[in-house]
Design a protein around this motif. Structure first.
Motif, PDB file in Angstrom:
ATOM      1  N   ASP A 137      -7.795   0.921  -0.657  1.00  0.00           N
ATOM      2  CA  ASP A 137      -7.906   1.571   0.662  1.00  0.00           C
ATOM      3  C   ASP A 137      -7.359   0.655   1.754  1.00  0.00           C
ATOM      4  OD1 ASP A 137      -9.226   3.828  -0.401  1.00  0.00           O
ATOM      5  OD2 ASP A 137     -11.215   2.957  -0.032  1.00  0.00           O
TER       6      ASP A 137
ATOM      7  N   ALA B  91      -1.378   7.858   0.961  1.00  0.00           N
ATOM      8  CA  ALA B  91      -2.810   7.686   0.680  1.00  0.00           C
ATOM      9  C   ALA B  91      -3.514   7.075   1.890  1.00  0.00           C
ATOM     10  CB  ALA B  91      -2.993   6.801  -0.545  1.00  0.00           C
ATOM     11  N   GLY B  92      -2.827   6.178   2.589  1.00  0.00           N
ATOM     12  CA  GLY B  92      -3.391   5.577   3.800  1.00  0.00           C
ATOM     13  C   GLY B  92      -3.623   6.613   4.885  1.00  0.00           C
TER      14      GLY B  92
ATOM     15  N   GLY C  83       0.800  -1.215   0.000  1.00  0.00           N
ATOM     16  CA  GLY C  83       0.000   0.000   0.000  1.00  0.00           C
ATOM     17  C   GLY C  83       0.834   1.266   0.000  1.00  0.00           C
ATOM     18  N   ASP C  84       0.134   2.357  -0.219  1.00  0.00           N
ATOM     19  CA  ASP C  84       0.730   3.688  -0.265  1.00  0.00           C
ATOM     20  C   ASP C  84       0.481   4.379   1.083  1.00  0.00           C
ATOM     21  OD1 ASP C  84       1.264   6.150  -2.553  1.00  0.00           O
ATOM     22  OD2 ASP C  84       0.377   6.690  -0.631  1.00  0.00           O
TER      23      ASP C  84
ATOM     24  N   ASN D 144      -3.619   0.550   1.579  1.00  0.00           N
ATOM     25  CA  ASN D 144      -3.021   1.824   1.979  1.00  0.00           C
ATOM     26  C   ASN D 144      -3.129   2.045   3.490  1.00  0.00           C
ATOM     27  OD1 ASN D 144      -2.592   2.196  -0.743  1.00  0.00           O
ATOM     28  ND2 ASN D 144      -4.301   3.605  -1.031  1.00  0.00           N
TER      29      ASN D 144
ATOM     30  N   TYR E 273      -0.079   2.371   6.112  1.00  0.00           N
ATOM     31  CA  TYR E 273       0.048   3.564   6.963  1.00  0.00           C
ATOM     32  C   TYR E 273       0.174   3.190   8.439  1.00  0.00           C
ATOM     33  CZ  TYR E 273      -1.079   7.718   9.602  1.00  0.00           C
ATOM     34  OH  TYR E 273      -1.044   8.732  10.522  1.00  0.00           O
TER      35      TYR E 273
END
Lengths: 82, 82
Positions: B68, B6-7, B2-3, B71, B75
């Motif tokens: 989602d 964005a998270g 994930g990013d 992300n 995060y």
């Protein structure tokens, strides 16, 4: 509330996956160190009742008494506040 | 994977209970900071599918896409290693 010292003794059964220090040894096992006590009690009780299912945890949790659950939650909560 | 950025943006929806820093604001909500990424992905996906149930999380998880989930897991995993 649970007894931290009794929880530590019982936690030898949890340590292969969750660590005796509450830090996960396997990517699929969560860290437990410093986790909220209420969440830990609920998680274990949900595995005991079958409300929550996991191949390993459903088996392990069935071996626990109410006191064991309280003690384990107190022990892992007491560790390494994040 | 994930990013993280964005998270973090998506995590505003989680922060009231889990903290934007991943430290629980409510005793029944678990800390997420530094949690293993694989566990976080599984937890969210289990709430999405109904395999795992919780009044709040079952509702929140249904709003999440696969991206989602990835992300958010990236995060919260990235925060405050215990």
């Amino acid at each position: 509330a649970g007894d931290i010292k009794a929880g530590r003794a019982k936690a030898t059964a949890c340590a292969a996956c969750h660590g005796i220090d509450g830090m996960s040894k396997l990517p699929e096992a969560p860290n437990l160190a410093g986790q909220t006590e209420e969440y830990l009690v609920k998680a274990l009780n949900d595995f005991r009742t079958g409300e929550r299912k996991n191949e390993m945890m459903s088996m392990m949790a069935k071996t626990l008494s109410d006191a064991d659950v309280a003690n384990l939650a107190a022990y892992y909560h007491s560790l390494g506040k994040q």
